[in-house]
Design an enzyme around this catalytic site. Structure first.
Site, PDB file in Angstrom:
ATOM      1  N   GLY A  83       0.798  -1.209   0.000  1.00 16.05           N
ATOM      2  CA  GLY A  83       0.000   0.000   0.000  1.00 16.05           C
ATOM      3  C   GLY A  83       0.835   1.266   0.000  1.00 16.05           C
ATOM      4  O   GLY A  83       1.971   1.299  -0.473  1.00 16.05           O
ATOM      5  N   CYS A  84       0.287   2.320   0.586  1.00 18.54           N
ATOM      6  CA  CYS A  84       0.834   3.669   0.435  1.00 18.54           C
ATOM      7  C   CYS A  84       2.222   3.847   1.041  1.00 18.54           C
ATOM      8  O   CYS A  84       2.927   4.776   0.657  1.00 18.54           O
ATOM      9  CB  CYS A  84      -0.120   4.682   1.042  1.00 18.54           C
ATOM     10  SG  CYS A  84      -1.705   4.824   0.162  1.00 18.54           S
TER      11      CYS A  84
END
Length: 344
Positions: A136-137
């Protein structure tokens, strides 16, 4: 021998205006969701980028297989441009690279981007490769840490590419507000950095700190479904971040003998306006210190793992230590300290 970030490059697809994409697609998509227009208007995003512009093509009914085929088609030229730009900035040729790491949570294929791009760019056949998948981020920071470990241990250059195409995962219309938030924020981009052993210019990776709060694992999710990948996003995420960000930054800076006042630049992942507000308030930062993050959010949106690298590019001319931070599923916080290669 230390690992020094000596080059960066990025690439983005077609730019779309936030108001236009609301009027041209999402207004009808979320016609029954009263708060949807307000969410789009308050996202902090003015423009973003998409390989699949929903005003031209609606992918919300596509199966995951078709989306993955499209990912490979679109990611290859963007990734190639970003990596080539980073190598050029570092003054290296593709044949000089010892490790090529790719981070993504928006597309998968085997052979993957790492193999396809390495061959297309002319990287050596003995190249080592690493895929950082579905983190993810925050994936750019553990990706940089792994690449730096390789550089330090093997004294060879490494390249990290973050390539995220969130526009391929537009979801069918539902009344869940977390889907509205995700579609108001997320965007596409590829960003790459080069790390070299003992370089005399650039920024040395001086420390990395991670913190995961498993009690809040359900607050941010990214699930593989038959219709692409679906974001789960709780409004409580900023509250969890507020409990941990101060301790993470304190551990990072204390380990290097620094204080917040010594930090010349803050590359904070702009997960959304409230995320930046929490970091500002908890760390006692000024709006000027978050200007680069706000600017990236406004002009690029949230490009998942590529975003913090875009903010670092904005801070390329900052003289002094830089703290990079990113947040994602887990709920996980990662922070990295980058200091000038000389004099620190």
């Amino acid at each position: 021998m230390t690992a020094v970030l000596t080059g960066a490059g990025s690439a983005v697809p077609t730019t779309i205006d936030q108001d236009d994409v609301w009027d041209g697609f999402f207004a009808d998509h979320y016609a029954g969701v009263r708060a949807a227009r307000r969410v789009f208007a308050s996202s902090g995003v003015r423009r973003r980028h998409a390989v699949a512009n929903p005003m031209d093509e609606d992918l919300s009914g596509w199966g995951t297989g078709a989306r993955m085929q499209r990912y490979v088609q679109e990611a290859l030229p963007l990734g190639k441009q970003a990596v080539a730009g980073a190598l050029d900035a570092a003054g290296l040729a593709p044949g000089d690279v010892g490790l090529f790491a790719v981070a993504t949570c928006t597309g998968y294929a085997t052979p993957g981007l790492d193999i396809r791009l390495a061959s297309d760019l002319g990287m050596p056949p003995g190249l080592q490769r690493l895929l950082v998948g579905h983190m993810g981020c925050y994936a750019a920071i553990p990706g940089m840490a792994a690449a730096a470990d390789y550089v330090t241990a093997r004294t060879r250059p490494a390249v990290l590419l973050c390539c995220e195409l969130t526009s391929l995962h537009v979801q069918p219309a539902v009344r869940d507000l977390d889907q509205v938030v995700a579609h108001a924020l997320f965007s596409d981009a590829a960003a790459a950095v080069v790390l070299q052993p003992g370089a005399g210019r650039g920024r040395r990776l001086a420390g990395v700190v991670a913190r995961t709060d498993p009690s809040t694992a359900d607050h941010m999710t990214w699930d593989v479904t038959d219709l692409g990948f679906r974001m789960g996003l709780s409004p409580r995420v900023p509250d969890v971040l507020s409990r941990h960000v101060g301790a993470v930054v304190d551990e990072l800076l204390t380990g290097a003998g620094l204080a917040p006042a010594d930090v010349a630049g803050w590359a904070v992942h702009p997960g959304g306006p409230r995320i930046l507000d929490v970091v500002r308030d908890e760390l006692g930062l000024t709006e000027a210190q978050l200007a680069a993050s706000r600017r990236v959010l406004a002009e690029h949106g949230n490009c998942s793992s590529a975003t913090v690298l875009l903010v670092l590019e904005e801070l390329a001319d900052v003289d002094g230590p830089v703290v990079a931070m990113a947040f994602g599923p887990g709920l996980t916080l990662y922070a990295a300290l980058l200091v000038p290669a000389r004099g620190w």
